[in-house]
Design an enzyme around this catalytic site. Structure first.
Site, PDB file in Angstrom:
ATOM      1  N   LYS A   9       0.839  -1.198   0.000  1.00  0.00           N
ATOM      2  CA  LYS A   9       0.000   0.000   0.000  1.00  0.00           C
ATOM      3  C   LYS A   9       0.873   1.246   0.000  1.00  0.00           C
ATOM      4  O   LYS A   9       0.421   2.337   0.316  1.00  0.00           O
ATOM      5  CB  LYS A   9      -0.935  -0.023   1.215  1.00  0.00           C
ATOM      6  CG  LYS A   9      -1.981  -1.135   1.136  1.00  0.00           C
ATOM      7  CD  LYS A   9      -3.017  -1.040   2.250  1.00  0.00           C
ATOM      8  CE  LYS A   9      -4.068  -2.146   2.110  1.00  0.00           C
ATOM      9  NZ  LYS A   9      -5.086  -2.096   3.175  1.00  0.00           N
ATOM     10  N   GLU A  11       2.710   3.977  -1.965  1.00  0.00           N
ATOM     11  CA  GLU A  11       2.605   4.564  -3.299  1.00  0.00           C
ATOM     12  C   GLU A  11       3.953   4.662  -4.002  1.00  0.00           C
ATOM     13  O   GLU A  11       4.058   4.447  -5.215  1.00  0.00           O
ATOM     14  CB  GLU A  11       1.993   5.964  -3.152  1.00  0.00           C
ATOM     15  CG  GLU A  11       1.232   6.442  -4.338  1.00  0.00           C
ATOM     16  CD  GLU A  11       0.694   7.858  -4.115  1.00  0.00           C
ATOM     17  OE1 GLU A  11       0.143   8.120  -3.016  1.00  0.00           O
ATOM     18  OE2 GLU A  11       0.845   8.679  -5.027  1.00  0.00           O
ATOM     19  N   LYS A  13       6.663   2.707  -3.597  1.00  0.00           N
ATOM     20  CA  LYS A  13       7.050   1.379  -4.076  1.00  0.00           C
ATOM     21  C   LYS A  13       6.222   0.988  -5.295  1.00  0.00           C
ATOM     22  O   LYS A  13       6.752   0.471  -6.275  1.00  0.00           O
ATOM     23  CB  LYS A  13       6.758   0.324  -3.002  1.00  0.00           C
ATOM     24  CG  LYS A  13       7.683   0.250  -1.844  1.00  0.00           C
ATOM     25  CD  LYS A  13       7.265  -0.987  -1.021  1.00  0.00           C
ATOM     26  CE  LYS A  13       7.894  -0.991   0.339  1.00  0.00           C
ATOM     27  NZ  LYS A  13       7.425  -2.152   1.143  1.00  0.00           N
ATOM     28  N   ASP A  71       9.482  -6.221   1.440  1.00  0.00           N
ATOM     29  CA  ASP A  71       9.737  -5.610   2.743  1.00  0.00           C
ATOM     30  C   ASP A  71      11.132  -5.017   2.671  1.00  0.00           C
ATOM     31  O   ASP A  71      12.092  -5.686   2.297  1.00  0.00           O
ATOM     32  CB  ASP A  71       9.622  -6.598   3.903  1.00  0.00           C
ATOM     33  CG  ASP A  71       9.385  -5.829   5.206  1.00  0.00           C
ATOM     34  OD1 ASP A  71       8.331  -5.191   5.333  1.00  0.00           O
ATOM     35  OD2 ASP A  71      10.275  -5.837   6.071  1.00  0.00           O
ATOM     36  N   ASP A 157      14.993   8.674   0.722  1.00  0.00           N
ATOM     37  CA  ASP A 157      15.750   9.035  -0.482  1.00  0.00           C
ATOM     38  C   ASP A 157      16.422  10.414  -0.400  1.00  0.00           C
ATOM     39  O   ASP A 157      17.541  10.575  -0.895  1.00  0.00           O
ATOM     40  CB  ASP A 157      14.858   8.967  -1.732  1.00  0.00           C
ATOM     41  CG  ASP A 157      14.599   7.535  -2.203  1.00  0.00           C
ATOM     42  OD1 ASP A 157      15.361   6.630  -1.811  1.00  0.00           O
ATOM     43  OD2 ASP A 157      13.636   7.327  -2.960  1.00  0.00           O
ATOM     44  N   HIS A 182      18.115  -1.128  -4.348  1.00  0.00           N
ATOM     45  CA  HIS A 182      17.940  -2.406  -3.661  1.00  0.00           C
ATOM     46  C   HIS A 182      16.777  -3.195  -4.268  1.00  0.00           C
ATOM     47  O   HIS A 182      16.836  -4.403  -4.422  1.00  0.00           O
ATOM     48  CB  HIS A 182      17.702  -2.148  -2.166  1.00  0.00           C
ATOM     49  CG  HIS A 182      16.697  -1.067  -1.856  1.00  0.00           C
ATOM     50  ND1 HIS A 182      16.698   0.146  -2.519  1.00  0.00           N
ATOM     51  CD2 HIS A 182      15.645  -1.018  -1.010  1.00  0.00           C
ATOM     52  CE1 HIS A 182      15.703   0.879  -2.063  1.00  0.00           C
ATOM     53  NE2 HIS A 182      15.049   0.198  -1.144  1.00  0.00           N
ATOM     54  N   ARG A 183      15.722  -2.474  -4.651  1.00  0.00           N
ATOM     55  CA  ARG A 183      14.532  -3.111  -5.238  1.00  0.00           C
ATOM     56  C   ARG A 183      14.885  -3.720  -6.590  1.00  0.00           C
ATOM     57  O   ARG A 183      14.559  -4.864  -6.886  1.00  0.00           O
ATOM     58  CB  ARG A 183      13.459  -2.008  -5.376  1.00  0.00           C
ATOM     59  CG  ARG A 183      12.050  -2.464  -5.595  1.00  0.00           C
ATOM     60  CD  ARG A 183      11.056  -1.407  -5.116  1.00  0.00           C
ATOM     61  NE  ARG A 183      11.020  -1.358  -3.667  1.00  0.00           N
ATOM     62  CZ  ARG A 183      11.435  -0.322  -2.934  1.00  0.00           C
ATOM     63  NH1 ARG A 183      11.861   0.787  -3.511  1.00  0.00           N
ATOM     64  NH2 ARG A 183      11.401  -0.388  -1.625  1.00  0.00           N
TER      65      ARG A 183
HETATM   66  O1  LIG Z   1      14.158   6.278   0.793  1.00  0.00           O
HETATM   67  C1  LIG Z   1      13.719   5.167   0.632  1.00  0.00           C
HETATM   68  N1  LIG Z   1      13.810   4.600  -0.596  1.00  0.00           N
HETATM   69  C2  LIG Z   1      13.446   3.355  -0.849  1.00  0.00           C
HETATM   70  O2  LIG Z   1      13.536   2.881  -1.989  1.00  0.00           O
HETATM   71  C3  LIG Z   1      12.927   2.613   0.250  1.00  0.00           C
HETATM   72  N2  LIG Z   1      12.497   1.382   0.378  1.00  0.00           N
HETATM   73  C4  LIG Z   1      12.101   1.251   1.648  1.00  0.00           C
HETATM   74  N3  LIG Z   1      12.301   2.384   2.343  1.00  0.00           N
HETATM   75  C5  LIG Z   1      11.958   2.658   3.748  1.00  0.00           C
HETATM   76  O3  LIG Z   1      11.549   1.477   4.365  1.00  0.00           O
HETATM   77  C6  LIG Z   1      10.126   1.470   4.591  1.00  0.00           C
HETATM   78  C7  LIG Z   1       9.564   0.165   4.092  1.00  0.00           C
HETATM   79  O4  LIG Z   1       8.752  -0.456   5.056  1.00  0.00           O
HETATM   80  P1  LIG Z   1       7.789  -1.593   4.537  1.00  0.00           P
HETATM   81  O5  LIG Z   1       8.566  -2.519   3.676  1.00  0.00           O
HETATM   82  O6  LIG Z   1       7.020  -2.167   5.637  1.00  0.00           O
HETATM   83  O7  LIG Z   1       6.794  -0.828   3.550  1.00  0.00           O
HETATM   84  P2  LIG Z   1       5.565   0.141   3.854  1.00  0.00           P
HETATM   85  O8  LIG Z   1       5.028  -0.117   5.227  1.00  0.00           O
HETATM   86  O9  LIG Z   1       5.956   1.521   3.544  1.00  0.00           O
HETATM   87  O10 LIG Z   1       4.494  -0.366   2.761  1.00  0.00           O
HETATM   88  P3  LIG Z   1       3.954  -1.882   2.550  1.00  0.00           P
HETATM   89  O11 LIG Z   1       4.651  -2.416   1.337  1.00  0.00           O
HETATM   90  O12 LIG Z   1       4.310  -2.668   3.774  1.00  0.00           O
HETATM   91  O13 LIG Z   1       2.498  -1.747   2.324  1.00  0.00           O
HETATM   92  C8  LIG Z   1       9.597   2.611   3.758  1.00  0.00           C
HETATM   93  O14 LIG Z   1       8.368   3.126   4.263  1.00  0.00           O
HETATM   94  C9  LIG Z   1      10.736   3.585   3.811  1.00  0.00           C
HETATM   95  O15 LIG Z   1      10.741   4.251   5.043  1.00  0.00           O
HETATM   96  C10 LIG Z   1      12.814   3.245   1.496  1.00  0.00           C
HETATM   97  N4  LIG Z   1      13.186   4.514   1.675  1.00  0.00           N
HETATM   98 MG   LIG Z   2       4.819  -2.050   5.826  1.00  0.00          MG
END
Ligand SMILES: O=c1[nH]c(=O)c2ncn([C@@H]3O[C@H](COP(=O)(O)OP(=O)(O)OP(=O)(O)O)[C@@H](O)[C@H]3O)c2[nH]1
Ligand SMILES: [Mg+2]
Length: 198
Positions: A9, A11, A13, A71, A157, A182-183
């Protein structure tokens, strides 16, 4: 067009996955695109792998189709690996990217450049109903800046300078980010699986 459901959820990602999957001719649909309201999966695991599996298996079980989850987080050496799996909500609930950045910069205020090493980590999991979940992990190494710069991307970022660059990920923009992130580095390990997707 082939389609994959991404159990996110977030946006930021979701946008990146759309671009990353486009080059394979696959439409990446996130939970934000679905009309059906799906539950928020509680991320109760203690590793990226556990939390990713909770999301992909949870949504695959409901929809009964293959689902991928991501994640991810930021691991900072000088903070003993924080914020790590708690990256999204580092400064508390509800999640707030700006407050998270402020907290990191505050915690690192007396840490010199050479000790500001960090990496983004991404664990992708793919769950197909009735099959064992598969995992791929990608990294992006860098350092934490002293102030925010740039307006692209999401999360941390604006304060993450990837190795080999002197601008933040948010200054570099999506074209460059999708080459080194990383993705992306986790995605390329799934290429065989992606090609066989029907
Ligand atoms: O600057 C960033 N560039 C990136 O490319 C990136 N990828 C991850 N993150 C950080 O790590 C959390 C993931 O936590 P997370 O995997 O639980 O996802 P989320 O909770 O935001 O969404 P969901 O996928 O779980 O619905 C995110 O919110 C960010 O704070 C990033 N920060
Ligand atoms: Mg999450």
């Amino acid at each position: 067009m082939k389609e994959i459901i991404i159990a996110t959820k977030n946006e930021g990602k979701a946008k990146e996955f759309k671009v990353l999957f486009e080059r394979y001719g696959i439409k990446a649909t996130s939970l934000l695109d679905l009309e059906q309201e799906l539950p928020d999966i509680e991320e109760t695991g203690s590793t990226f792998e556990e939390n990713s599996a909770l999301k992909s298996e949870g949504i695959a079980n409901i929809l009964q189709i293959p689902v991928m989850a991501d994640d991810s987080g930021l691991v900072i050496d000088a903070l003993d690996g924080e914020p790590g799996i708690f990256s999204a909500r580092y400064a508390g609930e509800p999640k707030d990217d700006k407050k998270n950045i402020v907290k990191v910069l505050e915690n690192l205020k007396d840490v010199p450049t050479e000790e500001r090493t960090a990496r983004f980590v991404c664990v992708l999991s793919v769950s197909i109903p009735g099959e064992t979940t598969i995992f791929k992990k990608g990294y992006c190494e860098g350092t934490i800046a002293f102030e925010e710069k740039g307006s692209h991307g999401f999360g941390y970022d604006p304060i993450f300078i990837p190795d080999g660059y002197n601008q933040t990920m948010a200054e570099l923009g999506p074209g460059e980010k999708n080459k080194i992130s990383h993705r992306r580095n986790a995605m390329v390990q799934l290429e065989d699986w992606i090609q066989n997707l029907r």
